[in-house]
Write a protein that holds these residues in place. Structure first.
Motif, PDB file in Angstrom:
ATOM      1  N   LYS A  46       0.835  -1.199   0.000  1.00 45.82           N
ATOM      2  CA  LYS A  46       0.000   0.000   0.000  1.00 45.82           C
ATOM      3  C   LYS A  46       0.870   1.250   0.000  1.00 45.82           C
ATOM      4  N   ASP A  47       0.225   2.416  -0.234  1.00 44.35           N
ATOM      5  CA  ASP A  47       0.962   3.657  -0.032  1.00 44.35           C
ATOM      6  C   ASP A  47       1.223   3.793   1.463  1.00 44.35           C
ATOM      7  N   TRP A  48       2.206   4.621   1.818  1.00 46.61           N
ATOM      8  CA  TRP A  48       2.651   4.678   3.209  1.00 46.61           C
ATOM      9  C   TRP A  48       1.527   5.082   4.155  1.00 46.61           C
ATOM     10  N   ALA A  49       0.679   5.988   3.717  1.00 45.77           N
ATOM     11  CA  ALA A  49      -0.434   6.427   4.575  1.00 45.77           C
ATOM     12  C   ALA A  49      -1.340   5.253   4.928  1.00 45.77           C
ATOM     13  N   GLY A  50      -1.527   4.327   3.981  1.00 44.11           N
ATOM     14  CA  GLY A  50      -2.349   3.151   4.239  1.00 44.11           C
ATOM     15  C   GLY A  50      -1.715   2.233   5.259  1.00 44.11           C
ATOM     16  N   ILE A  51      -0.394   2.087   5.218  1.00 45.23           N
ATOM     17  CA  ILE A  51       0.321   1.266   6.197  1.00 45.23           C
ATOM     18  C   ILE A  51       0.203   1.879   7.588  1.00 45.23           C
ATOM     19  N   VAL A  52       0.348   3.199   7.660  1.00 40.51           N
ATOM     20  CA  VAL A  52       0.244   3.904   8.938  1.00 40.51           C
ATOM     21  C   VAL A  52      -1.141   3.702   9.553  1.00 40.51           C
ATOM     22  N   ARG A  53      -2.172   3.766   8.727  1.00 39.96           N
ATOM     23  CA  ARG A  53      -3.537   3.557   9.238  1.00 39.96           C
ATOM     24  C   ARG A  53      -3.687   2.164   9.835  1.00 39.96           C
ATOM     25  N   ASP A  61      -1.778   2.109  13.173  1.00 39.40           N
ATOM     26  CA  ASP A  61      -2.473   2.892  14.194  1.00 39.40           C
ATOM     27  C   ASP A  61      -3.688   2.131  14.710  1.00 39.40           C
ATOM     28  N   GLY A  62      -4.328   1.370  13.823  1.00 36.87           N
ATOM     29  CA  GLY A  62      -5.464   0.549  14.248  1.00 36.87           C
ATOM     30  C   GLY A  62      -5.046  -0.516  15.238  1.00 36.87           C
ATOM     31  N   ILE A  63      -3.854  -1.096  15.030  1.00 34.83           N
ATOM     32  CA  ILE A  63      -3.332  -2.084  15.978  1.00 34.83           C
ATOM     33  C   ILE A  63      -3.062  -1.423  17.323  1.00 34.83           C
ATOM     34  N   ALA A  64      -2.470  -0.227  17.293  1.00 37.33           N
ATOM     35  CA  ALA A  64      -2.136   0.473  18.542  1.00 37.33           C
ATOM     36  C   ALA A  64      -3.363   0.802  19.367  1.00 37.33           C
ATOM     37  N   GLU A  65      -4.476   1.075  18.709  1.00 37.36           N
ATOM     38  CA  GLU A  65      -5.699   1.436  19.425  1.00 37.36           C
ATOM     39  C   GLU A  65      -6.234   0.282  20.276  1.00 37.36           C
ATOM     40  N   VAL A  66      -5.819  -0.927  19.947  1.00 35.23           N
ATOM     41  CA  VAL A  66      -6.256  -2.106  20.703  1.00 35.23           C
ATOM     42  C   VAL A  66      -5.775  -2.004  22.158  1.00 35.23           C
ATOM     43  N   VAL A  67      -4.614  -1.371  22.365  1.00 36.47           N
ATOM     44  CA  VAL A  67      -4.025  -1.326  23.697  1.00 36.47           C
ATOM     45  C   VAL A  67      -4.962  -0.624  24.681  1.00 36.47           C
ATOM     46  N   GLU A  68      -5.615   0.434  24.226  1.00 35.92           N
ATOM     47  CA  GLU A  68      -6.528   1.183  25.114  1.00 35.92           C
ATOM     48  C   GLU A  68      -7.942   0.642  25.067  1.00 35.92           C
TER      49      GLU A  68
END
Length: 350
Positions: free
Chosen positions: A330-337, A340-347
Motif C-alpha cells: 500500500k501507499d505509506w499512509a495506508g500502512i500507517v492507518r 495505528d489501528g493495531i495500537a488502538e487495541v491497547v486502550e
C-alpha cells in the motif's frame, strides 16, 4: 507463494523506523527521491552516510603489523627472525602497532560499495559518487563478503556512528548478494525473506517506539507461570513487541513468511498457522497469570500473494487474539492507518 512486491519507498520508511539515525537531517534528501531499484536506494543511503562519516573522520585503530627491517621498531620477534634467517641480511622481524584506517568497519564499507558499483542496479550518478568515496578508502583492504564475521563488530563511543552503515552493508551482503555458477557475484532484486523478516520486526518495534512512546514499546521477556517455582530448562519467551497502557498489555508477534496460512491437503482447507497461534496463546496466558483478561495478543503477518490471508479476531479463554495482515504494498499512509489501528487495541478503543 511469497510476500507481495514492496514499494521501494516503503522499504526506505521501514529502514527509517528500524534505524532511527536515518531520520537525521542529512538523509532528508533521500526521502524525496524516487528509486526504481532497491540497490540504488541502498547506494544512496551509503553515499550520504559515508559522506557524513568522512567529515567526522574515518574509524582508525591500532593494528598489529609485522615487518622485516634494518631500522628496529616496536618489538623484535627473535623466533621469526631466526626462522627466516634475516640476520644474514642484517635485518630483523619486528612487530609494532600502527594507527590505521584499515579496520573491519572500513573494510566492510568499501567491500559493499564496490559490490554495488559492479553488481547492482545503481544509476550512473550514484555509481560515480560511490567511486569518489572509495578514494577516501584507498588504504583499506576489501574482504570476501561471505567470510565477514558480523558478530565481531563491537561498538563503542568512538565508532557508534558506523552502526547504521554496518546494518545497511549487512542487508546488502546477506540479503541481496548471490554467487553465480561461474563464481561471480550478482544481486537479487529484493531482500531474501530472512533479512526482510528481521527488518520487518525492527521496523514494527521502531514504529511503535517513535509514534507511541506512551505505551513503552519493547521486546520484553515473559516469565513462565509455574506452580512450584521450578523453571529450569524452560525456553525463554521473548516477544517481538510488547505495548502497555495502565493495566492493559498487547503482545505483538511479527511474521514475514512466504505463506501465512497452512493447508490441510486431505480436506483442502486452510487455517491460521497453528505454531504461530499456539506460541501467542502461550505468551498471553503466561503474561496474564491472574486471568484478568487485560492481556491481548496480535499476530501481524506481512501480506503475501495468497488468495486468502488472515484478518480475524478471537476471544479465547478470556483473552483477545487478533490475527491481521499488513499490506506493505500500500501507499505509506495506508500502512500507517493499519498500524495505528493495531495500537488502538491497547486502550481497548478497537
Amino acid at each position: 507463494m511469497g510476500p507481495f512486491m514492496i514499494n521501494i519507498k516503503n522499504i526506505y520508511y521501514m529502514l527509517s523506523y528500524a534505524y532511527q539515525s536515518l531520520n537525521e537531517g542529512s538523509y532528508k534528501k533521500i526521502q524525496a527521491e524516487e528509486f526504481d531499484h532497491l540497490h540504488d536506494l541502498m547506494a544512496a543511503i551509503l553515499i550520504q552516510g559515508s559522506r557524513s562519516q568522512i567529515k567526522r573522520g574515518l574509524h582508525r585503530d591500532y593494528l598489529s603489523q609485522e615487518e622485516v627491517t634494518s631500522s628496529l621498531r616496536g618489538k623484535i620477534d627473535v623466533t621469526s627472525s631466526v626462522k627466516q634467517n634475516t640476520l644474514v641480511q642484517r635485518r630483523m622481524v619486528c612487530r609494532f602497532d600502527q594507527f590505521s584506517e584499515d579496520t573491519l568497519f572500513n573494510q566492510i564499507l568499501k567491500t559493499t560499495m564496490l559490490l554495488l558499483i559492479r553488481c547492482g542496479d545503481v544509476k550512473a550518478e550514484n555509481r560515480k559518487e560511490l567511486r569518489k568515496l572509495t578514494l577516501f578508502l584507498r588504504n583499506v583492504d576489501t574482504l570476501n563478503p561471505y567470510t565477514i564475521q558480523w558478530s565481531s563488530l563491537l561498538y563503542h563511543r568512538n565508532n557508534s556512528t558506523y552502526k547504521m552503515l554496518m546494518n545497511i552493508c549487512e542487508l546488502v551482503i546477506k540479503g541481496l548478494l548471490i554467487t553465480t555458477d561461474t563464481g561471480d557475484y550478482k544481486m537479487k532484486q529484493y531482500l531474501d525473506d530472512q533479512q526482510m523478516h528481521r527488518l520487518y520486526e525492527k521496523f514494527l518495534l521502531g514504529y511503535f517506539k517513535k509514534e507511541y512512546p506512551q505505551y513503552s514499546p519493547s521486546a520484553s521477556y515473559i516469565d513462565w507461570d509455574v506452580d512450584n517455582g521450578f523453571s529450569e530448562f524452560l525456553p525463554a519467551m521473548k516477544t517481538d513487541i510488547t505495548l502497555t497502557y495502565g493495566q492493559r498489555t498487547l503482545i505483538i508477534d511479527a511474521k514475514y513468511y512466504g505463506n501465512t496460512m497452512q493447508t490441510n491437503t486431505m480436506f483442502n482447507t486452510k487455517s491460521i498457522n497453528s505454531a504461530n497461534l499456539y506460541q501467542m496463546f502461550t505468551y498471553v496466558k503466561n503474561k496474564d497469570w491472574n486471568s484478568s483478561g487485560m492481556v491481548s495478543g496480535a499476530i501481524l503477518y506481512a501480506k503475501t500473494d495468497e488468495e486468502i490471508t488472515p484478518d480475524n479476531e478471537y476471544q479465547i479463554s478470556g483473552n483477545r487474539f487478533i490475527v491481521k495482515t499488513l499490506d506493505l504494498g500500500k501507499d505509506w499512509a495506508g500502512i500507517v492507518r493499519q498500524l495505528d489501528g493495531i495500537a488502538e487495541v491497547v486502550e481497548g478503543i478497537k
